[in-house]
Scaffold this motif. Structure first.
Motif, PDB file in Angstrom:
ATOM      1  N   ALA A   1       8.009   7.203   2.062  1.00 42.32           N
ATOM      2  CA  ALA A   1       6.931   8.170   2.289  1.00 42.32           C
ATOM      3  C   ALA A   1       7.267   9.521   1.673  1.00 42.32           C
ATOM      4  O   ALA A   1       6.411  10.153   1.039  1.00 42.32           O
ATOM      5  N   ARG A   2       8.501   9.973   1.838  1.00 47.34           N
ATOM      6  CA  ARG A   2       8.917  11.258   1.256  1.00 47.34           C
ATOM      7  C   ARG A   2       8.795  11.225  -0.266  1.00 47.34           C
ATOM      8  O   ARG A   2       8.356  12.195  -0.882  1.00 47.34           O
ATOM      9  N   ALA A   3       9.192  10.100  -0.865  1.00 45.30           N
ATOM     10  CA  ALA A   3       9.093   9.969  -2.322  1.00 45.30           C
ATOM     11  C   ALA A   3       7.638  10.062  -2.764  1.00 45.30           C
ATOM     12  O   ALA A   3       7.317  10.754  -3.731  1.00 45.30           O
ATOM     13  N   ALA A   4       6.757   9.394  -2.045  1.00 46.58           N
ATOM     14  CA  ALA A   4       5.335   9.410  -2.406  1.00 46.58           C
ATOM     15  C   ALA A   4       4.765  10.826  -2.352  1.00 46.58           C
ATOM     16  O   ALA A   4       3.920  11.192  -3.177  1.00 46.58           O
ATOM     17  N   LEU A   5       5.232  11.627  -1.407  1.00 47.89           N
ATOM     18  CA  LEU A   5       4.722  12.998  -1.272  1.00 47.89           C
ATOM     19  C   LEU A   5       5.081  13.885  -2.461  1.00 47.89           C
ATOM     20  O   LEU A   5       4.427  14.905  -2.681  1.00 47.89           O
ATOM     21  N   VAL A   6       6.107  13.521  -3.217  1.00 45.80           N
ATOM     22  CA  VAL A   6       6.477  14.308  -4.400  1.00 45.80           C
ATOM     23  C   VAL A   6       6.144  13.570  -5.696  1.00 45.80           C
ATOM     24  O   VAL A   6       6.623  13.931  -6.770  1.00 45.80           O
ATOM     25  N   GLY A   7       5.338  12.518  -5.595  1.00 41.78           N
ATOM     26  CA  GLY A   7       4.900  11.805  -6.787  1.00 41.78           C
ATOM     27  C   GLY A   7       5.900  10.812  -7.341  1.00 41.78           C
ATOM     28  O   GLY A   7       5.810  10.407  -8.497  1.00 41.78           O
ATOM     29  N   ALA A   8       6.852  10.417  -6.534  1.00 45.92           N
ATOM     30  CA  ALA A   8       7.843   9.422  -6.959  1.00 45.92           C
ATOM     31  C   ALA A   8       7.546   8.099  -6.255  1.00 45.92           C
ATOM     32  O   ALA A   8       6.755   8.042  -5.321  1.00 45.92           O
ATOM     33  N   VAL A   9       8.196   7.055  -6.717  1.00 40.29           N
ATOM     34  CA  VAL A   9       8.021   5.724  -6.130  1.00 40.29           C
ATOM     35  C   VAL A   9       9.396   5.186  -5.749  1.00 40.29           C
ATOM     36  O   VAL A   9      10.329   5.218  -6.554  1.00 40.29           O
ATOM     37  N   LEU A  10       9.510   4.691  -4.522  1.00 40.30           N
ATOM     38  CA  LEU A  10      10.735   4.042  -4.068  1.00 40.30           C
ATOM     39  C   LEU A  10      10.410   2.581  -3.804  1.00 40.30           C
ATOM     40  O   LEU A  10       9.548   2.254  -2.990  1.00 40.30           O
ATOM     41  N   VAL A  11      11.088   1.701  -4.530  1.00 43.36           N
ATOM     42  CA  VAL A  11      10.833   0.266  -4.440  1.00 43.36           C
ATOM     43  C   VAL A  11      12.094  -0.422  -3.923  1.00 43.36           C
ATOM     44  O   VAL A  11      13.195  -0.115  -4.377  1.00 43.36           O
ATOM     45  N   GLN A  12      11.907  -1.345  -2.995  1.00 38.08           N
ATOM     46  CA  GLN A  12      13.041  -2.138  -2.525  1.00 38.08           C
ATOM     47  C   GLN A  12      13.100  -3.424  -3.328  1.00 38.08           C
ATOM     48  O   GLN A  12      12.103  -4.125  -3.481  1.00 38.08           O
ATOM     49  N   SER A  13      14.279  -3.688  -3.875  1.00 43.64           N
ATOM     50  CA  SER A  13      14.482  -4.869  -4.706  1.00 43.64           C
ATOM     51  C   SER A  13      15.751  -5.569  -4.239  1.00 43.64           C
ATOM     52  O   SER A  13      16.276  -5.251  -3.180  1.00 43.64           O
ATOM     53  N   THR A  14      16.232  -6.473  -5.039  1.00 40.58           N
ATOM     54  CA  THR A  14      17.467  -7.180  -4.728  1.00 40.58           C
ATOM     55  C   THR A  14      18.397  -7.096  -5.929  1.00 40.58           C
ATOM     56  O   THR A  14      17.986  -7.362  -7.059  1.00 40.58           O
ATOM     57  N   ALA A  15      19.627  -6.725  -5.664  1.00 42.49           N
ATOM     58  CA  ALA A  15      20.631  -6.637  -6.726  1.00 42.49           C
ATOM     59  C   ALA A  15      21.094  -8.035  -7.131  1.00 42.49           C
ATOM     60  O   ALA A  15      20.768  -9.029  -6.481  1.00 42.49           O
ATOM     61  N   ASP A  16      21.874  -8.103  -8.181  1.00 39.82           N
ATOM     62  CA  ASP A  16      22.402  -9.387  -8.663  1.00 39.82           C
ATOM     63  C   ASP A  16      23.198 -10.118  -7.594  1.00 39.82           C
ATOM     64  O   ASP A  16      23.243 -11.342  -7.578  1.00 39.82           O
ATOM     65  N   ASN A  17      23.834  -9.365  -6.701  1.00 41.33           N
ATOM     66  CA  ASN A  17      24.645  -9.979  -5.647  1.00 41.33           C
ATOM     67  C   ASN A  17      23.819 -10.295  -4.395  1.00 41.33           C
ATOM     68  O   ASN A  17      24.380 -10.520  -3.330  1.00 41.33           O
ATOM     69  N   GLU A  18      22.473 -10.276  -4.532  1.00 39.78           N
ATOM     70  CA  GLU A  18      21.533 -10.605  -3.450  1.00 39.78           C
ATOM     71  C   GLU A  18      21.477  -9.551  -2.349  1.00 39.78           C
ATOM     72  O   GLU A  18      20.893  -9.779  -1.304  1.00 39.78           O
ATOM     73  N   ARG A  19      22.073  -8.386  -2.556  1.00 39.08           N
ATOM     74  CA  ARG A  19      22.031  -7.296  -1.576  1.00 39.08           C
ATOM     75  C   ARG A  19      20.811  -6.427  -1.851  1.00 39.08           C
ATOM     76  O   ARG A  19      20.371  -6.315  -2.989  1.00 39.08           O
ATOM     77  N   PRO A  20      20.263  -5.796  -0.813  1.00 38.70           N
ATOM     78  CA  PRO A  20      19.111  -4.911  -1.018  1.00 38.70           C
ATOM     79  C   PRO A  20      19.461  -3.763  -1.966  1.00 38.70           C
ATOM     80  O   PRO A  20      20.576  -3.236  -1.937  1.00 38.70           O
ATOM     81  N   LEU A  21      18.503  -3.409  -2.798  1.00 38.29           N
ATOM     82  CA  LEU A  21      18.670  -2.331  -3.765  1.00 38.29           C
ATOM     83  C   LEU A  21      17.409  -1.479  -3.713  1.00 38.29           C
ATOM     84  O   LEU A  21      16.296  -2.007  -3.691  1.00 38.29           O
ATOM     85  N   LEU A  22      17.573  -0.174  -3.673  1.00 30.48           N
ATOM     86  CA  LEU A  22      16.447   0.756  -3.641  1.00 30.48           C
ATOM     87  C   LEU A  22      16.382   1.453  -4.990  1.00 30.48           C
ATOM     88  O   LEU A  22      17.381   2.011  -5.451  1.00 30.48           O
ATOM     89  N   VAL A  23      15.217   1.432  -5.620  1.00 31.57           N
ATOM     90  CA  VAL A  23      15.052   2.035  -6.940  1.00 31.57           C
ATOM     91  C   VAL A  23      14.039   3.166  -6.826  1.00 31.57           C
ATOM     92  O   VAL A  23      12.887   2.947  -6.446  1.00 31.57           O
ATOM     93  N   LEU A  24      14.469   4.384  -7.149  1.00 36.60           N
ATOM     94  CA  LEU A  24      13.627   5.571  -7.113  1.00 36.60           C
ATOM     95  C   LEU A  24      13.225   5.920  -8.537  1.00 36.60           C
ATOM     96  O   LEU A  24      14.080   6.037  -9.412  1.00 36.60           O
ATOM     97  N   THR A  25      11.929   6.072  -8.767  1.00 36.04           N
ATOM     98  CA  THR A  25      11.449   6.432 -10.106  1.00 36.04           C
ATOM     99  C   THR A  25      10.466   7.584 -10.026  1.00 36.04           C
ATOM    100  O   THR A  25       9.684   7.692  -9.082  1.00 36.04           O
ATOM    101  N   LYS A  26      10.550   8.446 -11.015  1.00 32.89           N
ATOM    102  CA  LYS A  26       9.580   9.516 -11.216  1.00 32.89           C
ATOM    103  C   LYS A  26       9.652   9.884 -12.693  1.00 32.89           C
ATOM    104  O   LYS A  26      10.729  10.183 -13.198  1.00 32.89           O
ATOM    105  N   TRP A  27       8.494   9.859 -13.350  1.00 34.69           N
ATOM    106  CA  TRP A  27       8.407  10.096 -14.778  1.00 34.69           C
ATOM    107  C   TRP A  27       9.359   9.161 -15.511  1.00 34.69           C
ATOM    108  O   TRP A  27       9.284   7.960 -15.342  1.00 34.69           O
ATOM    109  N   ALA A  28      10.283   9.697 -16.276  1.00 34.04           N
ATOM    110  CA  ALA A  28      11.206   8.847 -17.028  1.00 34.04           C
ATOM    111  C   ALA A  28      12.536   8.651 -16.299  1.00 34.04           C
ATOM    112  O   ALA A  28      13.450   8.046 -16.830  1.00 34.04           O
TER     113      ALA A  28
END
Length: 71
Positions: free
Chosen positions: A20-47
């Motif tokens: 939610a905090r990321a969305a308020l500043v125009g960023a996106v936080l996505v939950q994914s899975t790393a190669d080792n099957e552990r949760p991974l959070l990816v934060l993106t904004k612009w480039a």
């Protein structure tokens, strides 16, 4: 923090708040899975793209602070 591959309730709440905090500043936080099957959070904004493990939630929160995200 989480133990093993499962997220604890406190981690889920912190991730939801960070999303939610990321969305308020125009960023996106996505939950994914790393190669080792552990949760991974990816934060993106612009480039910018940065990945965090669940253990790195404090670092993610500091990045959101630096972006001006409300607490």
């Amino acid at each position: 923090m989480s133990t093993g591959d499962t997220l604890q309730d406190v981690d889920r709440k912190r991730i939801a708040t960070a999303t939610a905090r990321a969305a308020l500043v125009g960023a996106v936080l996505v939950q994914s899975t790393a190669d080792n099957e552990r949760p991974l959070l990816v934060l993106t904004k612009w480039a910018m793209c940065r990945a965090f493990t669940v253990e790195e939630l404090p670092a993610l929160e500091r990045v959101l602070d630096s972006m001006g995200a409300a607490k």
